[in-house]
Design a protein around this motif. Structure first.
Motif, PDB file in Angstrom:
ATOM      1  N   GLY A 106       0.818  -1.211   0.000  1.00 57.11           N
ATOM      2  CA  GLY A 106       0.000   0.000   0.000  1.00 57.11           C
ATOM      3  C   GLY A 106       0.849   1.257   0.000  1.00 57.11           C
ATOM      4  O   GLY A 106       0.579   2.208  -0.739  1.00 57.11           O
ATOM      5  N   GLY A 107       1.907   1.262   0.826  1.00 56.67           N
ATOM      6  CA  GLY A 107       2.791   2.427   0.881  1.00 56.67           C
ATOM      7  C   GLY A 107       3.511   2.669  -0.435  1.00 56.67           C
ATOM      8  O   GLY A 107       3.627   3.815  -0.891  1.00 56.67           O
ATOM      9  N   ILE A 108       3.996   1.601  -1.068  1.00 56.66           N
ATOM     10  CA  ILE A 108       4.700   1.744  -2.349  1.00 56.66           C
ATOM     11  C   ILE A 108       3.740   2.201  -3.442  1.00 56.66           C
ATOM     12  O   ILE A 108       4.112   2.996  -4.318  1.00 56.66           O
ATOM     13  CB  ILE A 108       5.372   0.418  -2.744  1.00 56.66           C
ATOM     14  N   LEU A 109       2.502   1.731  -3.409  1.00 57.94           N
ATOM     15  CA  LEU A 109       1.496   2.166  -4.394  1.00 57.94           C
ATOM     16  C   LEU A 109       1.250   3.665  -4.279  1.00 57.94           C
ATOM     17  O   LEU A 109       1.166   4.377  -5.292  1.00 57.94           O
ATOM     18  CB  LEU A 109       0.192   1.396  -4.204  1.00 57.94           C
ATOM     19  N   VAL A 110       1.114   4.143  -3.053  1.00 57.30           N
ATOM     20  CA  VAL A 110       0.891   5.585  -2.841  1.00 57.30           C
ATOM     21  C   VAL A 110       2.086   6.374  -3.347  1.00 57.30           C
ATOM     22  O   VAL A 110       1.931   7.365  -4.071  1.00 57.30           O
ATOM     23  CB  VAL A 110       0.647   5.879  -1.341  1.00 57.30           C
ATOM     24  N   PHE A 240      -6.503   2.742   0.223  1.00 53.22           N
ATOM     25  CA  PHE A 240      -7.467   1.762   0.707  1.00 53.22           C
ATOM     26  C   PHE A 240      -6.742   0.571   1.343  1.00 53.22           C
ATOM     27  O   PHE A 240      -7.146   0.052   2.387  1.00 53.22           O
ATOM     28  CB  PHE A 240      -8.351   1.272  -0.446  1.00 53.22           C
ATOM     29  N   THR A 241      -5.642   0.145   0.706  1.00 52.86           N
ATOM     30  CA  THR A 241      -4.863  -0.994   1.223  1.00 52.86           C
ATOM     31  C   THR A 241      -4.287  -0.652   2.599  1.00 52.86           C
ATOM     32  O   THR A 241      -4.287  -1.491   3.510  1.00 52.86           O
ATOM     33  CB  THR A 241      -3.720  -1.327   0.263  1.00 52.86           C
ATOM     34  N   LEU A 242      -3.821   0.581   2.773  1.00 54.55           N
ATOM     35  CA  LEU A 242      -3.248   0.984   4.057  1.00 54.55           C
ATOM     36  C   LEU A 242      -4.324   1.137   5.127  1.00 54.55           C
ATOM     37  O   LEU A 242      -4.146   0.690   6.268  1.00 54.55           O
ATOM     38  CB  LEU A 242      -2.505   2.313   3.894  1.00 54.55           C
ATOM     39  N   LEU A 243      -5.439   1.761   4.773  1.00 49.48           N
ATOM     40  CA  LEU A 243      -6.483   2.043   5.750  1.00 49.48           C
ATOM     41  C   LEU A 243      -7.294   0.813   6.130  1.00 49.48           C
ATOM     42  O   LEU A 243      -7.944   0.793   7.180  1.00 49.48           O
ATOM     43  CB  LEU A 243      -7.423   3.114   5.194  1.00 49.48           C
ATOM     44  N   SER A 244      -7.255  -0.221   5.295  1.00 48.87           N
ATOM     45  CA  SER A 244      -8.037  -1.416   5.583  1.00 48.87           C
ATOM     46  C   SER A 244      -7.328  -2.366   6.530  1.00 48.87           C
ATOM     47  O   SER A 244      -7.864  -3.390   6.923  1.00 48.87           O
ATOM     48  CB  SER A 244      -8.354  -2.166   4.278  1.00 48.87           C
ATOM     49  N   ARG A 245      -6.071  -2.022   6.881  1.00 47.21           N
ATOM     50  CA  ARG A 245      -5.316  -2.879   7.801  1.00 47.21           C
ATOM     51  C   ARG A 245      -5.896  -2.783   9.206  1.00 47.21           C
ATOM     52  O   ARG A 245      -6.260  -1.723   9.661  1.00 47.21           O
ATOM     53  CB  ARG A 245      -3.852  -2.428   7.831  1.00 47.21           C
TER      54      ARG A 245
END
Length: 245
Positions: A106-110, A240-245
């Motif tokens: 998620g971090g790398i995507l952002v 979304f990937t980061l916040l869904s953790r």
């Protein structure tokens, strides 16, 4: 489910053929969303990326637009990262890796999306040195080991804004470097059983007609606007990937 994965391959292939961006950044999170184990999603995407990039290297090589001197230096910097990544994959418990791979992705995507959206808008006062190319290769190599994302966006952003390389040369460098890096990174995952070969084959079969259609449609579309739209989508997926953790 096979039809779903073939459709995913077609969609990603179409977007790549249409704009030249979005491959790994869309594939890995999509596989995870569809229920594929994060570790297997990364390993499978690395195999998928290796096969699809072979065609890109072939076409760009025929045009003589690949700066092998830069690409090979990048890979030389990535070699210790590949070795280190292989050690980490073998020594750390699979469950622990799966737990941390998703937020890292998620971090790398952002980061990748932000760099893509800002591409060409920075004038960084840094004097280019070959040492920086090796360092860039190490950082990107380590990033790709655990997310399968970053070889294209991070390298192209740095080469254009720091090294001031011709954009036409940047494309060839990132494709060739991405091919070699994804191939060696894939071997790490193959060694621990982190690749679904059947799934990779299904994705590739769906991608081939998608890329073909995308390359024909892009003659009548505004590629830059589409690129920005896709990068906004990638940014939202990352958040979304980061916040869904």
């Amino acid at each position: 489910m096979q039809a779903t994965f073939a459709g995913l391959g077609f969609l990603v292939g179409f977007l790549v053929g249409l704009t030249g961006v979005g491959g790994g950044a869309l594939m890995t999170p999509s596989l995870i969303f569809l229920g594929v184990e994060p570790l297997t999603a990364v390993g499978t995407d690395l195999l998928y990326a290796t096969v699809t990039r072979i065609f890109g290297v072939f076409f760009h090589g025929r045009r003589g637009r690949i700066r092998y001197d830069i690409a090979l230096r990048l890979f030389a910097g990535s070699v210790p990262a590949v070795v280190l990544g292989g050690i980490i994959l073998r020594e750390i418990d699979r469950a622990v890796l799966n737990e941390y791979l998703t937020p890292l992705l998620g971090g790398i995507l952002v980061l990748s999306a932000v760099l893509s959206l800002l591409k060409g808008e920075f004038d960084l006062p840094v004097r280019p040195r070959w040492a920086y190319v090796y360092l860039l290769g190490f950082v990107v190599g380590l990033t790709v080991q655990f997310t399968s994302v970053g070889a294209g966006v991070i390298v192209s952003f740095t080469l254009m804004n720091v090294a001031k390389l011709d954009p036409k040369d940047v494309v060839g460098v990132t494709i060739f470097y991405g091919l070699v890096l994804s191939a060696f990174s894939f071997l790490n995952y193959a060694g621990i059983g982190g690749v679904d070969y059947g799934l990779a084959g299904t994705l590739i079969l769906g991608t081939i007609p998608g890329v073909y259609l995308g390359t024909h449609v892009n003659r009548t579309t505004d590629r830059e606007k589409l690129k920005r739209a896709i990068n906004v989508i990638i940014l939202l997926i990352g958040l979304f990937t980061l916040l869904s953790r």
